[in-house]
Scaffold this motif. Structure first.
Motif, PDB file in Angstrom:
ATOM      1  N   GLY A  80       0.829  -1.162  -0.030  1.00 33.83           N
ATOM      2  CA  GLY A  80      -0.043   0.050  -0.195  1.00 33.83           C
ATOM      3  C   GLY A  80       0.869   1.270   0.030  1.00 33.83           C
ATOM      4  O   GLY A  80       0.388   2.209  -0.829  1.00 33.83           O
ATOM      5  N   GLY A  84       0.723   4.064  -2.982  1.00 33.60           N
ATOM      6  CA  GLY A  84       0.491   5.246  -2.713  1.00 33.60           C
ATOM      7  C   GLY A  84       1.390   6.097  -3.199  1.00 33.60           C
ATOM      8  O   GLY A  84       1.332   7.261  -3.802  1.00 33.60           O
ATOM      9  N   ALA A 116       2.700   8.366   1.971  1.00 36.47           N
ATOM     10  CA  ALA A 116       1.716   7.200   2.118  1.00 36.47           C
ATOM     11  C   ALA A 116       2.086   6.309   3.416  1.00 36.47           C
ATOM     12  O   ALA A 116       1.501   5.634   4.088  1.00 36.47           O
ATOM     13  N   HIS A 120      -0.053   5.166   6.952  1.00 36.11           N
ATOM     14  CA  HIS A 120      -0.023   3.774   7.302  1.00 36.11           C
ATOM     15  C   HIS A 120       0.626   3.490   9.002  1.00 36.11           C
ATOM     16  O   HIS A 120      -0.059   2.580   9.377  1.00 36.11           O
ATOM     17  N   TRP A 320      -0.393  10.667   0.792  1.00 40.31           N
ATOM     18  CA  TRP A 320      -1.209  10.380   2.063  1.00 40.31           C
ATOM     19  C   TRP A 320      -2.575   9.872   1.898  1.00 40.31           C
ATOM     20  O   TRP A 320      -3.012   9.013   2.380  1.00 40.31           O
ATOM     21  N   LEU A 321      -3.147  10.651   0.826  1.00 43.91           N
ATOM     22  CA  LEU A 321      -4.578  10.559   0.395  1.00 43.91           C
ATOM     23  C   LEU A 321      -4.666   8.950   0.092  1.00 43.91           C
ATOM     24  O   LEU A 321      -5.546   8.067   0.326  1.00 43.91           O
ATOM     25  N   LEU A 322      -3.776   8.705  -1.210  1.00 45.61           N
ATOM     26  CA  LEU A 322      -3.665   7.082  -1.622  1.00 45.61           C
ATOM     27  C   LEU A 322      -3.333   6.251  -0.559  1.00 45.61           C
ATOM     28  O   LEU A 322      -3.817   5.063  -0.716  1.00 45.61           O
ATOM     29  N   THR A 324      -3.921   6.312   2.352  1.00 45.32           N
ATOM     30  CA  THR A 324      -5.262   5.963   3.184  1.00 45.32           C
ATOM     31  C   THR A 324      -5.998   5.130   2.402  1.00 45.32           C
ATOM     32  O   THR A 324      -6.572   4.154   2.964  1.00 45.32           O
ATOM     33  N   LEU A 325      -6.237   5.097   1.228  1.00 44.83           N
ATOM     34  CA  LEU A 325      -7.024   4.298   0.479  1.00 44.83           C
ATOM     35  C   LEU A 325      -6.428   2.888   0.162  1.00 44.83           C
ATOM     36  O   LEU A 325      -7.305   1.803   0.227  1.00 44.83           O
ATOM     37  N   PHE A 326      -5.266   2.812   0.348  1.00 44.61           N
ATOM     38  CA  PHE A 326      -4.543   1.515  -0.087  1.00 44.61           C
ATOM     39  C   PHE A 326      -4.035   0.925   1.497  1.00 44.61           C
ATOM     40  O   PHE A 326      -3.422   0.048   1.380  1.00 44.61           O
ATOM     41  N   ARG A 327      -4.373   1.556   2.382  1.00 43.99           N
ATOM     42  CA  ARG A 327      -4.216   0.953   3.991  1.00 43.99           C
ATOM     43  C   ARG A 327      -4.374  -0.700   4.097  1.00 43.99           C
ATOM     44  O   ARG A 327      -3.574  -1.166   4.748  1.00 43.99           O
ATOM     45  N   SER A 328      -5.256  -1.314   3.423  1.00 41.23           N
ATOM     46  CA  SER A 328      -5.791  -2.479   3.796  1.00 41.23           C
ATOM     47  C   SER A 328      -4.991  -3.351   2.928  1.00 41.23           C
ATOM     48  O   SER A 328      -4.962  -4.702   3.044  1.00 41.23           O
TER      49      SER A 328
END
Length: 330
Positions: A80, A84, A116, A120, A320-322, A324-328
């Motif tokens: 992630g 990101g 990114a 995380h 940071w935004l991406l 957050t989206l890819f944190r999983s």
């Protein structure tokens, strides 16, 4: 949890896309001057740069190791974070290239990765001492570029002031082609290694290891990507840097290219990623300033500097935004 194998494929594809974007924007700086002086046609210069970028990216791995293992603590690296960071800089670079503005993909990638990573985890996963060395180049590389361009061109003027102008032009028409090739090679050896580092990061996370290994296919794929990007793109950035900033001739073009290439080559051996955009643009400003300060189009120069400055918060925020989206994504 997403399929890790599919995620790795996406990381590799994103790294190659980053290499193409790098070639279309940042690498265009390496031949902007030789086209601006009309010493080579755009087609010939692009083909030469593509070949030299490939050679540079395929030699040495010091910068790739810094990008792959030096910015984020290896144990905390995730797919992630990689996705990101790389998608942040690709997005930023695409917008800048459309506008014809050169940007630092080096610092954009680092800022995106840091953004990114902070999305995380806590700040301790950032290797701040290494990051400090990278960002110290933000201040030193442009200053060195300006000073070296200014000094080298003054030296050329002094050494050849009694020579016939036709002889000087003939000599530096040949030397400028060589310096443009050297600049493209040094760019490939520095920025061209960043996709290699990204692929190596993805492989490291996928294997569950903390050791960074660089396979030969990653070197070839990354070198090909930046070479391809240079050949097919970058014309708007070339016009901005090579034609609009100041009037150039073969001797001044040689001074700017040789100065910038030398700085980048030294940084590559030290494993420090630097911005070709910063080095080339400020070297051209230094060359132009030898005539008179008004010879440099400072309004355009200030727009370029503004874009450089905005690259850091812009890529950090996108990262940071991406992230957050890819944190999983593990």
């Amino acid at each position: 949890m997403p399929d890790v194998s599919l995620t790795l494929v996406i990381v590799v594809a994103a790294a190659i896309a980053f290499g193409v974007a790098n070639g279309a924007n940042d690498a265009a700086n390496s031949i902007a001057t030789v086209i601006g002086t009309r010493n080579l046609s755009p087609r010939s210069a692009l083909l030469m740069a593509g070949a030299c970028e490939f050679l540079g990216a395929a030699t040495g791995t010091a910068v790739a190791m810094t990008i792959g293992k030096g910015i984020i603590v290896p144990e905390a690296m995730t797919m992630g974070i990689v996705l990101g960071g790389v998608f942040a800089v690709i997005t930023w670079t695409a917008m800048a290239t459309i506008k014809g503005m050169p940007v630092s993909l080096t610092h954009g990638l680092v800022a995106g990765m840091v953004g990114a990573a902070l999305a995380h985890g806590n700040p301790r996963i950032i290797q701040w001492p290494v990051l400090g060395r990278v960002f110290s180049a933000v201040a030193t590389a442009p200053v060195l570029g300006f000073i070296s361009g200014f000094v080298v061109f003054l030296l050329i003027i002094w050494l050849f002031k009694r020579k016939r102008p036709a002889m000087v032009r003939t000599l530096f028409s040949k030397l400028e082609v060589a310096s443009a090739a050297f600049l493209a090679y040094s760019h490939g050896k520095n920025d061209g290694q960043m996709p290699i580092g990204l692929i190596a990061m993805g492989l490291m996370v996928h294997s569950g290891s903390t050791e960074l290994e660089i396979p030969f296919w990653a070197v070839i794929a990354s070198a090909s990507a930046i070479s391809f990007g240079t050949i097919v793109g970058g014309r708007r950035v070339i016009r901005t840097v090579g034609l609009k900033m100041t009037a150039l001739n073969p001797a001044s073009g040689f001074a700017a290219e040789a100065s910038a290439a030398s700085i980048i080559e030294v940084a590559s051996h030290l494993g420090i990623p630097v911005s070709t955009t910063h080095c080339v643009s400020t070297a051209i400003m230094g060359v132009g300033a030898t005539k008179r300060l008004s010879a440099v189009r400072w309004t355009l120069a200030s727009n370029i500097v503004r874009t450089w400055i905005l690259t850091f918060p812009g890529c950090f925020a996108l990262g940071w935004l991406l992230g957050t989206l890819f944190r999983s994504i593990g």
